[in-house]
Design a protein around this motif. Sequence first.
Motif, mmCIF file in Angstrom:
data_model
loop_
_atom_site.group_PDB
_atom_site.id
_atom_site.type_symbol
_atom_site.label_atom_id
_atom_site.label_comp_id
_atom_site.label_asym_id
_atom_site.label_seq_id
_atom_site.Cartn_x
_atom_site.Cartn_y
_atom_site.Cartn_z
ATOM 1 N N ASP A 13 54.390 -17.681 -115.451
ATOM 2 C CA ASP A 13 55.485 -18.546 -115.031
ATOM 3 C C ASP A 13 56.625 -18.351 -116.015
ATOM 4 O OD1 ASP A 13 57.235 -20.535 -114.331
ATOM 5 O OD2 ASP A 13 55.833 -22.196 -114.628
ATOM 6 N N LEU A 14 57.665 -17.639 -115.597
ATOM 7 C CA LEU A 14 58.762 -17.273 -116.488
ATOM 8 C C LEU A 14 59.642 -18.465 -116.858
ATOM 9 C CD1 LEU A 14 59.889 -13.939 -114.768
ATOM 10 C CD2 LEU A 14 58.224 -14.244 -116.614
ATOM 11 N N ALA A 15 59.523 -19.568 -116.124
ATOM 12 C CA ALA A 15 60.347 -20.745 -116.401
ATOM 13 C C ALA A 15 59.673 -21.737 -117.336
ATOM 14 C CB ALA A 15 60.695 -21.450 -115.084
ATOM 15 N N LEU A 85 65.440 -19.198 -117.461
ATOM 16 C CA LEU A 85 64.088 -18.691 -117.646
ATOM 17 C C LEU A 85 63.781 -18.483 -119.124
ATOM 18 C CD1 LEU A 85 63.950 -16.031 -114.769
ATOM 19 C CD2 LEU A 85 63.202 -18.416 -114.723
ATOM 20 N N GLY A 86 62.538 -18.733 -119.501
ATOM 21 C CA GLY A 86 62.130 -18.476 -120.874
ATOM 22 C C GLY A 86 62.233 -17.011 -121.212
ATOM 23 N N VAL A 87 61.929 -16.165 -120.239
ATOM 24 C CA VAL A 87 62.067 -14.715 -120.366
ATOM 25 C C VAL A 87 62.693 -14.195 -119.073
ATOM 26 C CG1 VAL A 87 60.904 -12.523 -120.768
ATOM 27 C CG2 VAL A 87 59.997 -14.597 -121.795
ATOM 28 N N PRO A 88 63.764 -13.409 -119.132
ATOM 29 C CA PRO A 88 64.300 -12.813 -117.901
ATOM 30 C C PRO A 88 63.244 -11.942 -117.245
ATOM 31 C CG PRO A 88 65.814 -12.516 -119.750
ATOM 32 C CD PRO A 88 64.525 -13.018 -120.327
ATOM 33 N N GLY A 89 63.344 -11.788 -115.931
ATOM 34 C CA GLY A 89 62.344 -10.955 -115.280
ATOM 35 C C GLY A 89 62.566 -10.784 -113.798
ATOM 36 N N VAL A 90 61.671 -10.011 -113.200
ATOM 37 C CA VAL A 90 61.631 -9.806 -111.751
ATOM 38 C C VAL A 90 60.749 -10.896 -111.165
ATOM 39 C CG1 VAL A 90 60.932 -8.243 -109.906
ATOM 40 C CG2 VAL A 90 61.956 -7.326 -112.003
ATOM 41 N N ILE A 91 61.286 -11.667 -110.255
ATOM 42 C CA ILE A 91 60.587 -12.834 -109.706
ATOM 43 C C ILE A 91 59.825 -12.427 -108.455
ATOM 44 C CG2 ILE A 91 60.891 -15.146 -108.728
ATOM 45 C CD1 ILE A 91 63.482 -15.308 -110.445
ATOM 46 N N SER A 147 54.466 -22.925 -101.618
ATOM 47 C CA SER A 147 54.488 -21.583 -102.199
ATOM 48 C C SER A 147 55.361 -20.650 -101.369
ATOM 49 C CB SER A 147 53.044 -21.064 -102.260
ATOM 50 O OG SER A 147 52.990 -19.762 -102.749
ATOM 51 N N PHE A 148 56.219 -19.864 -102.056
ATOM 52 C CA PHE A 148 57.136 -18.950 -101.377
ATOM 53 C C PHE A 148 57.129 -17.584 -102.073
ATOM 54 C CE2 PHE A 148 58.680 -23.259 -100.923
ATOM 55 C CZ PHE A 148 58.954 -23.370 -99.555
ATOM 56 N N THR A 149 56.885 -16.539 -101.320
ATOM 57 C CA THR A 149 56.942 -15.179 -101.849
ATOM 58 C C THR A 149 58.392 -14.713 -101.926
ATOM 59 O OG1 THR A 149 54.779 -14.677 -100.904
ATOM 60 C CG2 THR A 149 56.177 -12.809 -101.483
ATOM 61 N N VAL A 150 58.717 -13.965 -102.974
ATOM 62 C CA VAL A 150 60.068 -13.438 -103.174
ATOM 63 C C VAL A 150 60.024 -11.918 -103.097
ATOM 64 C CG1 VAL A 150 61.963 -13.190 -104.825
ATOM 65 C CG2 VAL A 150 60.809 -15.401 -104.556
ATOM 66 N N ASP A 151 60.963 -11.334 -102.363
ATOM 67 C CA ASP A 151 61.034 -9.877 -102.210
ATOM 68 C C ASP A 151 62.315 -9.375 -102.855
ATOM 69 O OD1 ASP A 151 60.715 -7.267 -101.474
ATOM 70 O OD2 ASP A 151 61.266 -7.563 -99.368
ATOM 71 N N SER A 152 62.249 -9.068 -104.139
ATOM 72 C CA SER A 152 63.419 -8.552 -104.854
ATOM 73 C C SER A 152 62.940 -7.817 -106.095
ATOM 74 C CB SER A 152 64.358 -9.695 -105.271
ATOM 75 O OG SER A 152 65.403 -9.210 -106.099
ATOM 76 N N GLU A 153 63.599 -6.711 -106.427
ATOM 77 C CA GLU A 153 63.287 -5.954 -107.635
ATOM 78 C C GLU A 153 64.323 -6.185 -108.725
ATOM 79 O OE1 GLU A 153 60.556 -4.278 -108.188
ATOM 80 O OE2 GLU A 153 59.787 -4.673 -106.160
ATOM 81 N N ARG A 154 65.231 -7.121 -108.516
ATOM 82 C CA ARG A 154 66.288 -7.369 -109.486
ATOM 83 C C ARG A 154 65.793 -8.236 -110.640
ATOM 84 N NH1 ARG A 154 71.634 -9.493 -106.693
ATOM 85 N NH2 ARG A 154 72.216 -9.472 -108.908
ATOM 86 N N LEU A 172 58.547 -26.909 -110.860
ATOM 87 C CA LEU A 172 59.056 -25.649 -110.313
ATOM 88 C C LEU A 172 58.420 -24.520 -111.096
ATOM 89 C CD1 LEU A 172 61.007 -24.018 -108.487
ATOM 90 C CD2 LEU A 172 62.689 -24.195 -110.338
ATOM 91 N N ARG A 173 57.642 -23.682 -110.419
ATOM 92 C CA ARG A 173 57.002 -22.534 -111.058
ATOM 93 C C ARG A 173 57.688 -21.258 -110.567
ATOM 94 N NH1 ARG A 173 55.133 -25.679 -114.828
ATOM 95 N NH2 ARG A 173 53.245 -26.874 -114.321
ATOM 96 N N VAL A 174 58.050 -20.393 -111.506
ATOM 97 C CA VAL A 174 58.772 -19.159 -111.194
ATOM 98 C C VAL A 174 57.930 -17.997 -111.728
ATOM 99 C CG1 VAL A 174 60.942 -17.897 -111.395
ATOM 100 C CG2 VAL A 174 60.950 -20.406 -111.394
ATOM 101 N N HIS A 175 57.102 -17.422 -110.866
ATOM 102 C CA HIS A 175 56.153 -16.394 -111.292
ATOM 103 C C HIS A 175 56.749 -15.000 -111.149
ATOM 104 C CE1 HIS A 175 52.766 -19.202 -111.623
ATOM 105 N NE2 HIS A 175 53.264 -19.787 -110.551
ATOM 106 N N GLY A 176 56.523 -14.166 -112.158
ATOM 107 C CA GLY A 176 57.054 -12.813 -112.074
ATOM 108 C C GLY A 176 56.675 -11.964 -113.267
ATOM 109 N N GLU A 177 57.389 -10.864 -113.400
ATOM 110 C CA GLU A 177 57.139 -9.889 -114.465
ATOM 111 C C GLU A 177 58.293 -9.934 -115.457
ATOM 112 O OE1 GLU A 177 56.884 -6.331 -112.227
ATOM 113 O OE2 GLU A 177 55.324 -7.129 -110.905
#
Length: 357
Positions: A13-15, A85-91, A147-154, A172-177
Amino acid sequence: MSGAPNDFSLLPDLALRSLGGAVIWANDESFAEKENLIRPEPATFSTESFGHKGKVYDGWETRRRRRPGGDAPAADDCDEAVVRLGVPGVIRGVVVDTAWFKGNYPPEISVEAIAIEGYPPADEIAARPGWTTLVPRAKVEGDTANSFTVDSERRFTHVRLRMYPDGGVARLRVHGEAKPDLRWLGSGRFDLAGLENGGRVVDCSDRFYSAPQNLLLPDRARIMGEGWETARRRGGGNDWVRVRLTGEGVLDAVEIDTSYFLFNSPGAARLTGIRADGTEVELLPRTGLLPDTRHRFPLETAEPVTEVRLDVYPDGGFARLRVFGTLTETARTQLAVEPVLGPLSDDALDRLREDPS
């Protein structure tokens, strides 16, 4: 779309506040503070918690919107909050959790994101144009982890949650890389497994008591529950966790921290490196561990690896895993071009290894 939890929920969770996230702005927080949105623990509820303004909820709650004359709000009226976000990333996905909000949750929400350099004031960020829609306006249910899937590589640095027209959201949970600023990663030795540096858990043997991503959080654990603990093994085998590093690197030290695990820490551990081609190299042979101890071991294998696997014997828990080293030239080049070209193919990575220039 909304529904059951997706695989993205296994990503960090990047947030998260404990990763450095912050709710920097909201247009209204009359009943409950915006900062509750990113607290790491699940939302709670007490029938006794009433304040001067009414029921105190563990979440973000705004006042009831009214049009002039007391009419109901218009369809496009909304309340909004901005999270850095605590760490920027791809969501990869978001969870809008309305836990305990049963008659006062928003009927609809949307989520947007933006990438911002530097540290402009919060009100300037909130008013800035150019936000990208991650979750179009969608219906949500009360007392539910929507729950919502996000389709973006930005790569993004901030997200904005909108509620239509008003109400309350618990978390609010923001999961990503994680995709941190390369300027902080290319100057020398650092923890290649750290979440804030782009490391992440890709698999593990057991998630019974707590999330393995806890191992990679930046700060020291304060209690046992802030680490990773497995169930008690009653058969053969052993537990393990596999971590993808920031990038290909040469490792020189590992820290295995069993702080707060007094009677349930592993008896021993072994660290294995995984090369880019999938083959393995032993980094730390099976070594005994003590409870409630920060163990630090030098590593003498100079071969570059992209992942590590920590095997613990036979089970148990520990607080943190740190893997120190430096990135290879290939990794630095890859991380530099990814924001422009996106993830590179295996063939492109092989060419990079042959000629990093």
